[in-house]
Design a protein around this motif. Structure first.
Motif, PDB file in Angstrom:
ATOM      1  N   SER A  22       0.827  -1.208   0.000  1.00 37.58           N
ATOM      2  CA  SER A  22       0.000   0.000   0.000  1.00 37.58           C
ATOM      3  C   SER A  22       0.865   1.264   0.000  1.00 37.58           C
ATOM      4  N   GLU A  23       2.050   1.206   0.616  1.00 39.29           N
ATOM      5  CA  GLU A  23       2.966   2.351   0.580  1.00 39.29           C
ATOM      6  C   GLU A  23       3.408   2.634  -0.852  1.00 39.29           C
ATOM      7  N   TYR A  24       3.674   1.593  -1.614  1.00 37.00           N
ATOM      8  CA  TYR A  24       4.041   1.779  -3.016  1.00 37.00           C
ATOM      9  C   TYR A  24       2.877   2.367  -3.808  1.00 37.00           C
ATOM     10  N   LYS A  34       9.166  16.246   0.999  1.00 38.17           N
ATOM     11  CA  LYS A  34       9.251  15.732   2.373  1.00 38.17           C
ATOM     12  C   LYS A  34       8.414  14.461   2.510  1.00 38.17           C
ATOM     13  N   ASP A  35       7.203  14.468   1.961  1.00 38.90           N
ATOM     14  CA  ASP A  35       6.343  13.278   2.014  1.00 38.90           C
ATOM     15  C   ASP A  35       6.994  12.104   1.269  1.00 38.90           C
ATOM     16  N   LYS A  36       7.610  12.390   0.127  1.00 40.49           N
ATOM     17  CA  LYS A  36       8.264  11.334  -0.655  1.00 40.49           C
ATOM     18  C   LYS A  36       9.439  10.737   0.123  1.00 40.49           C
ATOM     19  N   GLN A  37      10.182  11.580   0.821  1.00 39.57           N
ATOM     20  CA  GLN A  37      11.297  11.084   1.635  1.00 39.57           C
ATOM     21  C   GLN A  37      10.783  10.213   2.775  1.00 39.57           C
ATOM     22  N   ASP A  38       9.703  10.655   3.400  1.00 34.48           N
ATOM     23  CA  ASP A  38       9.103   9.871   4.481  1.00 34.48           C
ATOM     24  C   ASP A  38       8.646   8.504   3.981  1.00 34.48           C
ATOM     25  N   VAL A  41      11.625   6.169   3.492  1.00 31.94           N
ATOM     26  CA  VAL A  41      12.068   5.624   4.778  1.00 31.94           C
ATOM     27  C   VAL A  41      11.112   4.525   5.230  1.00 31.94           C
ATOM     28  N   THR A  42       9.833   4.779   5.109  1.00 34.67           N
ATOM     29  CA  THR A  42       8.820   3.794   5.515  1.00 34.67           C
ATOM     30  C   THR A  42       8.955   2.519   4.694  1.00 34.67           C
ATOM     31  N   LYS A  43       9.154   2.648   3.396  1.00 33.24           N
ATOM     32  CA  LYS A  43       9.306   1.462   2.535  1.00 33.24           C
ATOM     33  C   LYS A  43      10.540   0.654   2.924  1.00 33.24           C
ATOM     34  N   ARG A  44      11.641   1.339   3.190  1.00 26.65           N
ATOM     35  CA  ARG A  44      12.861   0.626   3.591  1.00 26.65           C
ATOM     36  C   ARG A  44      12.655  -0.108   4.920  1.00 26.65           C
ATOM     37  N   ARG A  45      12.024   0.564   5.869  1.00 24.89           N
ATOM     38  CA  ARG A  45      11.781  -0.054   7.186  1.00 24.89           C
ATOM     39  C   ARG A  45      10.827  -1.245   7.063  1.00 24.89           C
ATOM     40  N   LEU A  46       9.765  -1.088   6.285  1.00 26.43           N
ATOM     41  CA  LEU A  46       8.806  -2.186   6.113  1.00 26.43           C
ATOM     42  C   LEU A  46       9.444  -3.359   5.366  1.00 26.43           C
ATOM     43  N   THR A  47      10.291  -3.060   4.396  1.00 30.74           N
ATOM     44  CA  THR A  47      10.995  -4.123   3.665  1.00 30.74           C
ATOM     45  C   THR A  47      11.833  -4.939   4.644  1.00 30.74           C
ATOM     46  N   LYS A  48      12.547  -4.255   5.520  1.00 29.51           N
ATOM     47  CA  LYS A  48      13.374  -4.952   6.518  1.00 29.51           C
ATOM     48  C   LYS A  48      12.491  -5.714   7.514  1.00 29.51           C
ATOM     49  N   LYS A  49      11.339  -5.145   7.865  1.00 33.57           N
ATOM     50  CA  LYS A  49      10.418  -5.840   8.776  1.00 33.57           C
ATOM     51  C   LYS A  49       9.866  -7.112   8.126  1.00 33.57           C
TER      52      LYS A  49
END
Length: 150
Positions: A22-24, A34-38, A41-49
């Motif tokens: 859904s983030e994608y 700023k929203d795109k950067q956030d 970060v969220t995508k990278r964190r969720l990928t690792k999760k």
């Protein structure tokens, strides 16, 4: 759904994967830098999760002993992360996603099995050579004893 060989998916895995997808999807609706950067970060964190939520042989990647992880899956870490990203970015359905991951984990396990077979074969060959050397030494000792008696 067909049975998986190695991956033991959890309910949380599915939820995290769906959130990542859904983030994608949401990313296309943001213009603000700023929203795109956030979101990045969220995508990278969720990928690792998602990666950390993989369970193989009743062990989570997150809590797996580092030696065990390195021995079994370290070489596949980049590929697994690439699969997570590729699947979530393109909206691959969860059932297909876990089958893809299971196939990659199968490859890692086949690699591990091959090395175990190699180690077993090396041990077998060394044992046979030691036995042959021991038998040769015994024959030499017997011949030596026979010569002394004669």
């Amino acid at each position: 759904m067909e049975e998986l060989q190695y991956l033991n998916p959890t309910e949380l895995l599915e939820k995290i994967y769906d959130t990542l997808c859904s983030e994608y999807e949401d990313e296309a609706h943001y213009d603000n830098e700023k929203d795109k950067q956030d979101i990045e970060v969220t995508k990278r964190r969720l990928t690792k999760k998602v990666f950390n939520e993989f369970v193989v042989d009743d062990e989570y990647f997150l809590t797996m002993d580092s030696k065990t992880f390195k021995e079994r899956y370290h070489l596949y870490e980049k590929d697994l992360l690439k699969m997570i990203t590729g699947c979530s970015e393109n909206g691959v359905p969860y059932e297909k996603f876990i089958r893809i991951i299971d196939d990659l984990l199968a490859s890692a396990n086949h690699r591990l099995n091959a090395f175990e077979q190699l180690n077993e074969e090396i041990t077998r060959i060394k044992t046979e050579k030691e036995q042959e050397e021991q038998e040769s030494e015994e024959v030499i000792e017997e011949e030596s004893e026979e010569e002394e008696e004669a």
